[in-house]
Design a protein around this motif. Structure first.
Motif, PDB file in Angstrom:
ATOM      1  N   GLN A  93     -22.593   1.653  -7.350  1.00 42.79           N
ATOM      2  CA  GLN A  93     -23.531   2.558  -6.485  1.00 42.79           C
ATOM      3  C   GLN A  93     -22.357   3.684  -5.908  1.00 42.79           C
ATOM      4  N   PRO A  94     -22.934   4.753  -5.677  1.00 39.07           N
ATOM      5  CA  PRO A  94     -22.174   5.689  -4.825  1.00 39.07           C
ATOM      6  C   PRO A  94     -21.523   5.466  -3.519  1.00 39.07           C
ATOM      7  N   GLY A  95     -20.367   5.600  -3.531  1.00 44.86           N
ATOM      8  CA  GLY A  95     -19.430   5.039  -2.421  1.00 44.86           C
ATOM      9  C   GLY A  95     -18.512   4.159  -2.731  1.00 44.86           C
ATOM     10  N   ASP A  96     -18.844   3.353  -3.835  1.00 44.40           N
ATOM     11  CA  ASP A  96     -17.941   2.290  -4.139  1.00 44.40           C
ATOM     12  C   ASP A  96     -16.455   2.888  -4.735  1.00 44.40           C
ATOM     13  N   LEU A  97     -15.341   2.164  -4.589  1.00 44.45           N
ATOM     14  CA  LEU A  97     -14.099   2.800  -4.939  1.00 44.45           C
ATOM     15  C   LEU A  97     -13.651   1.810  -5.994  1.00 44.45           C
ATOM     16  N   ILE A  98     -13.418   2.500  -6.973  1.00 36.73           N
ATOM     17  CA  ILE A  98     -12.569   1.741  -8.259  1.00 36.73           C
ATOM     18  C   ILE A  98     -11.121   1.759  -8.043  1.00 36.73           C
ATOM     19  N   THR A  99     -10.566   0.578  -8.008  1.00 33.65           N
ATOM     20  CA  THR A  99      -9.235   0.663  -7.631  1.00 33.65           C
ATOM     21  C   THR A  99      -8.265   0.286  -9.050  1.00 33.65           C
ATOM     22  N   GLU A 100      -8.993  -0.580  -9.821  1.00 33.57           N
ATOM     23  CA  GLU A 100      -8.286  -0.789 -11.055  1.00 33.57           C
ATOM     24  C   GLU A 100      -9.140  -1.009 -12.387  1.00 33.57           C
ATOM     25  N   VAL A 101      -8.725  -0.834 -13.272  1.00 32.33           N
ATOM     26  CA  VAL A 101      -9.344  -1.011 -14.620  1.00 32.33           C
ATOM     27  C   VAL A 101      -8.766  -1.938 -15.426  1.00 32.33           C
ATOM     28  N   SER A 102      -8.893  -3.100 -16.055  1.00 31.68           N
ATOM     29  CA  SER A 102      -8.450  -3.878 -16.592  1.00 31.68           C
ATOM     30  C   SER A 102      -7.076  -4.277 -16.022  1.00 31.68           C
ATOM     31  N   GLN A 103      -6.875  -4.547 -14.694  1.00 31.44           N
ATOM     32  CA  GLN A 103      -5.704  -4.896 -13.972  1.00 31.44           C
ATOM     33  C   GLN A 103      -5.001  -3.807 -13.810  1.00 31.44           C
ATOM     34  N   ASP A 104      -5.114  -2.722 -14.281  1.00 30.03           N
ATOM     35  CA  ASP A 104      -4.204  -1.351 -14.082  1.00 30.03           C
ATOM     36  C   ASP A 104      -4.562  -0.606 -13.098  1.00 30.03           C
ATOM     37  N   PRO A 105      -3.751  -0.220 -12.009  1.00 31.02           N
ATOM     38  CA  PRO A 105      -4.339   0.847 -11.098  1.00 31.02           C
ATOM     39  C   PRO A 105      -4.690   2.205 -11.553  1.00 31.02           C
ATOM     40  N   VAL A 106      -5.757   2.678 -11.015  1.00 32.69           N
ATOM     41  CA  VAL A 106      -6.316   4.270 -11.340  1.00 32.69           C
ATOM     42  C   VAL A 106      -6.479   4.900 -10.051  1.00 32.69           C
ATOM     43  N   ALA A 107      -5.998   6.273 -10.234  1.00 34.77           N
ATOM     44  CA  ALA A 107      -5.977   7.370  -8.871  1.00 34.77           C
ATOM     45  C   ALA A 107      -6.725   8.458  -9.578  1.00 34.77           C
ATOM     46  N   THR A 108      -7.206   8.598 -10.702  1.00 31.24           N
ATOM     47  CA  THR A 108      -7.971   9.978 -10.946  1.00 31.24           C
ATOM     48  C   THR A 108      -8.874   9.354 -12.135  1.00 31.24           C
ATOM     49  N   PRO A 109     -10.152  10.069 -12.259  1.00 26.21           N
ATOM     50  CA  PRO A 109     -11.030   9.922 -13.237  1.00 26.21           C
ATOM     51  C   PRO A 109     -10.366   9.804 -14.553  1.00 26.21           C
ATOM     52  N   GLU A 110      -9.443  10.634 -14.611  1.00 24.03           N
ATOM     53  CA  GLU A 110      -8.700  10.672 -16.048  1.00 24.03           C
ATOM     54  C   GLU A 110      -8.104   9.394 -16.483  1.00 24.03           C
TER      55      GLU A 110
ATOM     56  N   THR B 227     -12.167  -3.370 -10.733  1.00 25.42           N
ATOM     57  CA  THR B 227     -11.822  -3.890  -9.613  1.00 25.42           C
ATOM     58  C   THR B 227     -12.608  -2.808  -8.632  1.00 25.42           C
ATOM     59  N   VAL B 228     -13.602  -3.292  -8.074  1.00 24.47           N
ATOM     60  CA  VAL B 228     -14.568  -2.304  -6.912  1.00 24.47           C
ATOM     61  C   VAL B 228     -14.264  -2.926  -5.341  1.00 24.47           C
ATOM     62  N   MET B 229     -14.284  -1.767  -4.836  1.00 19.41           N
ATOM     63  CA  MET B 229     -14.179  -2.138  -3.301  1.00 19.41           C
ATOM     64  C   MET B 229     -15.706  -1.652  -2.823  1.00 19.41           C
ATOM     65  N   ARG B 230     -16.240  -2.203  -1.755  1.00 19.29           N
ATOM     66  CA  ARG B 230     -17.200  -1.753  -0.999  1.00 19.29           C
ATOM     67  C   ARG B 230     -17.174  -2.690   0.192  1.00 19.29           C
ATOM     68  N   GLY B 231     -17.443  -1.728   1.124  1.00 22.76           N
ATOM     69  CA  GLY B 231     -17.572  -2.465   2.460  1.00 22.76           C
ATOM     70  C   GLY B 231     -16.244  -3.233   3.047  1.00 22.76           C
ATOM     71  N   GLY B 232     -14.948  -2.628   2.312  1.00 24.97           N
ATOM     72  CA  GLY B 232     -13.718  -3.218   2.477  1.00 24.97           C
ATOM     73  C   GLY B 232     -13.626  -4.657   1.635  1.00 24.97           C
ATOM     74  N   GLU B 233     -14.413  -5.061   0.758  1.00 21.90           N
ATOM     75  CA  GLU B 233     -14.349  -6.252   0.225  1.00 21.90           C
ATOM     76  C   GLU B 233     -14.163  -5.914  -1.448  1.00 21.90           C
ATOM     77  N   LEU B 234     -13.298  -6.438  -2.109  1.00 20.93           N
ATOM     78  CA  LEU B 234     -13.019  -6.479  -3.545  1.00 20.93           C
ATOM     79  C   LEU B 234     -13.981  -7.417  -4.235  1.00 20.93           C
ATOM     80  N   ARG B 235     -14.331  -6.869  -5.262  1.00 20.23           N
ATOM     81  CA  ARG B 235     -15.121  -7.774  -6.226  1.00 20.23           C
ATOM     82  C   ARG B 235     -14.473  -7.094  -7.905  1.00 20.23           C
ATOM     83  N   PHE B 236     -14.879  -8.275  -8.910  1.00 15.18           N
ATOM     84  CA  PHE B 236     -14.611  -7.820 -10.074  1.00 15.18           C
ATOM     85  C   PHE B 236     -15.654  -7.806 -11.015  1.00 15.18           C
ATOM     86  N   VAL B 237     -16.031  -6.577 -11.543  1.00 12.49           N
ATOM     87  CA  VAL B 237     -17.307  -6.243 -12.289  1.00 12.49           C
ATOM     88  C   VAL B 237     -16.850  -5.926 -13.775  1.00 12.49           C
ATOM     89  N   ALA B 238     -17.632  -6.886 -14.570  1.00 12.37           N
ATOM     90  CA  ALA B 238     -17.512  -6.603 -16.182  1.00 12.37           C
ATOM     91  C   ALA B 238     -18.712  -5.390 -16.601  1.00 12.37           C
TER      92      ALA B 238
END
Length: 196
Positions: free
Chosen positions: A142-159, A179-190
């Motif tokens: 949902q909006p406001g979620d922060l995606i920190t990694e994709v397949s265990q690789d860090p991401v900093a931009t939409p590219e 790897t999605v952060m919401r409310g300070g908690e990390l979760r893994f979403v496939a």
């Protein structure tokens, strides 16, 4: 998640985060799957907790992990946990936007940090909107979620994120692990990806 990470079986303990300065820091990384601890097979997080509790403080034990598509063994010394340490804060000044997997994405800005109450020490790509018919919506991103990694690789931009998703599509896998952060908690979403 197991399929997205290339595991044949869905077992082990998935590491959501490692506190800087803690005993596992440097040996274990977020996104690692712990498969065995000191020779004991780990089927889930509860089994890992029991194995660690049975190990004396000061002992150094082998830990078998799954990281980025392959098995590895690392050595971890058991110790008492220290308090969490603050990480250095970084911000992205110029926002970049893009769309991937039905999500409207943006780099982090001070304004977005404030709007979505994101801590200063986190980095990643912010979800601005989600197509209700997308696989991301199925996984309750949902909006406001922060995606920190994709397949265990860090991401900093939409590219970065789009590039990682494309790599997963080209590999023929059916899903990508975010790897999605919401409310300070990390979760893994496939999230399912379309191949071909």
């Amino acid at each position: 998640i197991a399929d997205g990470l290339g595991l044949d079986t869905a077992e082990g303990a998935l590491v959501a985060s490692v506190t800087e300065g803690d005993p596992a820091d440097g040996a274990i990384e977020p996104g690692d799957i712990i498969l065995a601890f000191d020779g004991r097979r780990i089927t889930d997080a509860r089994a890992l907790s029991r194995a660690v509790a049975d190990t004396r403080v000061g002992a150094t034990v082998p830990v078998e992990i799954w990281r980025k598509g392959r098995r590895q063994t690392v050595q971890v010394t058991i110790a008492q946990l220290d308090e969490s340490r603050e990480l250095a804060a970084r911000t992205v000044d110029e926002p970049k936007t893009g769309e991937t997997l039905g999500m409207q994405l943006s780099t982090l800005t001070p304004e977005l940090r404030q709007k979505f109450a994101l801590e200063e020490d986190v980095e990643g790509v912010v979800v601005l909107a989600v197509d209700p018919n997308s696989s991301a919506a199925e996984q309750q991103i949902q909006p406001g979620d922060l995606i920190t990694e994709v397949s265990q690789d860090p991401v900093a931009t939409p590219e970065d994120l789009a590039r990682q998703v494309s790599a997963v599509q080209e590999s023929g896998r059916r899903s990508v692990v975010l790897t999605v952060m919401r409310g300070g908690e990390l979760r893994f979403v496939a999230v399912r990806v379309e191949n071909g």
